[in-house]
Write an enzyme that holds these catalytic residues in place. Structure first.
Site, short mmCIF file in Angstrom:
data_model
loop_
_atom_site.label_atom_id
_atom_site.label_comp_id
_atom_site.label_asym_id
_atom_site.label_seq_id
_atom_site.Cartn_x
_atom_site.Cartn_y
_atom_site.Cartn_z
N HIS A 104 -18.87 -25.54 79.10
CA HIS A 104 -19.17 -24.11 79.25
C HIS A 104 -19.24 -23.75 80.72
O HIS A 104 -19.76 -24.52 81.54
CB HIS A 104 -20.51 -23.78 78.58
N GLU A 434 -41.16 -4.08 59.45
CA GLU A 434 -42.16 -4.15 58.38
C GLU A 434 -41.67 -4.94 57.17
O GLU A 434 -42.48 -5.42 56.37
CB GLU A 434 -42.56 -2.74 57.94
N ARG A 619 -45.96 -10.27 64.68
CA ARG A 619 -44.63 -9.81 64.28
C ARG A 619 -43.70 -9.99 65.48
O ARG A 619 -43.58 -9.11 66.32
CB ARG A 619 -44.68 -8.35 63.84
#
Length: 660
Positions: A104, A434, A619
């Site tokens: 790479h 959610e 979250r």
């Protein structure tokens, strides 16, 4: 040791030769047929293989089972990929006992993805390199075997840096391949926290924005100089390309894009001037800057511009339902900044979009999506991309008005989705973070994480399951009826025009707006259940840029995808958000117009949200899909977002209201 090689470009030629020099047996080489539309300035792997007497193939799809079987028959001990342009399937990667390894063109984990050579120059880096790494399912994410650094000189352009990288690659391979042949293969895991992703560059990405800093414009010229397509601008309708330039610090107070002088040819940028050393008008020859100015008819004081709208190509029509909302109005602004988009919108109000109402490419109708079904159906049919952004998305409403949440968020939006199916229109649908509910994963993956919600007697989840069910319906329409779709999941986007202080007064707003209202009115900041819930807060500018790239859909890479859009680095508890907000409030120049801080108050979620509420401890998104499909990475720190959001709301408060 027997090797199968996948290779293309100059790096491919270097890799093939290095493998041979290290004493490997090459069973076959896989490459690409040259594209007639591409400037093939580089060496030919197929020609090299033919001259060496090695079998060479260029299949359209090397991952097809037929080719996988043929590669398996070759029984490779090891697989190498040197600038091969397609990802290899896991079936191929597992064919070689020693593993598969890719070369790479960057110092991984930085600059994963496409065109790292050009991107490091665009970003003004002073160092890059090459990395040999083990190949895994995720592109450029495997363990590092070896790397070599390459310094980037200030006068380097794409071609000179390309030659440096080829030389470094050969040195790297010459040193590590003999060791690997003996079975000694170093492995150092990549640090995911340091990973950055970049997408494919297109010729049109060379368009110069003269409002950028002069260093940014100069770096763009360097990054795409010949034999790449070049950085370009327009004088009226005539396109011209800049092949080389230098930075001049003084723009003499001229507006960005203004010609300061024609001999030498200098153009003002945001903070300096760009001197154009060589350039080309249209398809003409390369000339020095002063001759280019003469060819273009430039004089001091002339303004260079963005490309003219193409009369023969229709603009892309985007339908935004809920255009006056937080996402809708910011997205409208982003789309109208591009010449090739036309926005059609509907909403029940227009206060947030008043600045666009006279724009010739903005068409607005005030109305309710549950009433104006004929207008909506007609415009779904008329437009190219549909964004149904209308939803009730404030937590207190989930327990206060669960049926209304279901009716609007699911039923009304389902009707719009069916219009998209009927008229075969692409839909970009706002799912939500959610939907992950009480998922226990450290970070939420769109394709792997379980979607976990609470019991039926907790109406707080009606928003989550309404969105999730619609996600599943859209997915099914895509599978069964060919609906083109992308689902995007925002993670706590924040910024100016998020809700309103009036909405916060009745409890129908997002967290930061409610906190700002408490500061404005001198009431205690309420920390629900202590405010220890953690969220990843995302600046609206970062979010909208990702959403814009979804709409652009380069190479159709977003079709059928679910994409989280959030900032994992901006994780904070609600208490930490409140503390940061208070600190910014105390430093704000308008602070003296507002009451003293009334302190923090811990309240139970039931007393605040009512019966049937459940909260989520954390979250955090995985944004691998966004990196891979969009070449997108969030960049704006949480403090900057908080300060800008606070400033917007404080300046929106009436003077009389401040005094009271």
């Amino acid at each position: 040791m027997k090797a199968v090689i996948f290779a293309y470009h100059d790096m491919g030629c270097q890799g093939v030769q290095a493998v041979l020099d290290a004493g490997y047996e090459i069973a076959a080489i896989f490459t690409h047929a040259d594209n007639p539309a591409e400037n093939t300035f580089f060496g030919s792997v197929s020609r090299l293989a033919a001259e060496l007497g090695i079998p060479v193939y260029a299949p359209d799809n090397v991952n097809h089972p037929i080719w996988v079987d043929r590669i398996a028959e070759l029984a490779p001990d090891i697989i190498f990929s040197f600038y091969y342009r397609n990802l290899l399937s896991e079936e191929i990667l597992h064919l070689a006992p020693a593993g598969a390894f890719n070369l790479h063109g960057s110092l991984l984990p930085a600059y994963r993805g496409r065109a790292p050579l050009n991107w490091v120059l665009v970003n003004g880096e002073s160092e890059t390199g090459v990395t040999l790494h083990r190949m895994v399912k995720r592109a450029d994410a495997g363990e590092i075997v070896a790397s070599q650094r390459v310094a980037i000189a200030q006068d380097d352009v794409a071609l000179t840096l390309h030659h440096k990288l080829c030389q470094a690659a050969r040195q790297l391979l010459n040193s590590i391949l003999p060791t690997m042949k003996c079975g000694d293969i170093p492995s150092v895991p990549q640090r995911e926290s340091d990973a950055t992703y970049y997408g494919r560059r297109r010729p049109e990405d060379g368009l110069i924005d003269w409002h950028k800093p002069v260093s940014t414009v100069h770096n763009l010229v360097r990054a795409v100089a010949a034999p790449w397509p070049g950085a370009f601008s327009y004088n009226g309708s005539q396109k011209f390309t800049i092949w080389s330039s230098r930075i001049c610090p003084d723009a003499q107070g001229a507006l960005p894009g203004s010609v300061i002088s024609v001999s030498p040819l200098r153009v003002a940028c945001a903070d300096g001037a760009l001197e154009i050393i060589t350039g080309q008008a249209g398809d003409g020859i390369t000339v020095q800057g002063s001759q280019l100015a003469q060819t273009l008819g430039l004089v001091a004081g002339a303004r260079l511009n963005r490309p003219p709208a193409t009369s023969g190509k229709r603009r892309i029509r985007v339908l935004i339902l809920g255009v006056n909302g937080f996402i809708g109005n910011h997205l409208t602004e982003r789309l109208l900044n591009e010449e090739n988009y036309e926005v059609y919108g509907m909403d029940i109000g227009s206060n947030a979009i008043s600045r666009f109402l006279l724009h010739p490419r903005f068409h607005f109708v005030e109305g309710d999506i549950s009433i104006h079904s004929e207008w909506i159906e007609y415009h779904v049919k008329k437009c190219d991309v549909v964004l149904p952004l209308v939803a009730i998305a404030t937590p207190i409403e989930y327990t206060r008005n669960p049926l209304r949440v279901f009716e609007l968020d699911f039923e009304e939006n389902l009707r719009i989705i069916r219009y998209c199916v009927k008229y075969r229109k692409r839909v970009v649908f706002p799912s939500t973070s959610e939907v992950y509910g009480m998922c226990t994963d450290a970070s939420f993956d769109e394709d792997k994480s379980n979607l976990i919600v609470g019991p039926v007697n907790k109406p707080r989840w009606i928003y989550s399951v309404s969105k999730q069910l619609l996600d599943r319906v859209i997915w099914a329409y895509g599978e069964k009826e060919g609906l083109r779709f992308t689902l995007f999941r925002p993670f706590n986007w924040m910024g100016p025009r998020l809700d309103s202080l009036n909405a916060a007064r009745i409890g129908s707003s997002r967290a930061i707006t409610q906190l700002i209202l408490n500061l404005v009115e001198g009431t205690p900041i309420k920390l629900i259940d202590g405010g220890q819930q953690k969220r990843c807060f995302t600046d609206i500018r970062d979010g909208i840029e990702a959403l814009f790239r979804i709409i652009v859909n380069d190479g159709d890479r977003c079709d059928g995808k679910i994409i989280n859009i959030g900032n994992p680095d901006n994780e904070a508890s609600i208490q930490e958000l409140a503390t940061l907000l208070l600190d910014s409030f105390d430093k704000h120049p308008l602070r003296c117009h507002f009451p003293p801080f009334a302190g923090f108050q811990v309240v139970e979620s039931r007393s605040y949200y009512g019966k049937g509420y459940q909260d989520v401890a954390h979250r955090k998104p995985s944004i691998d899909n966004a990196r891979r499909c969009l070449g997108w990475e969030p960049s704006i720190a949480m403090r900057d977002t908080v300060e800008e959001t606070l400033d917007f709301f404080l300046r929106s408060v009436d003077v009389a209201e401040r005094a009271s």
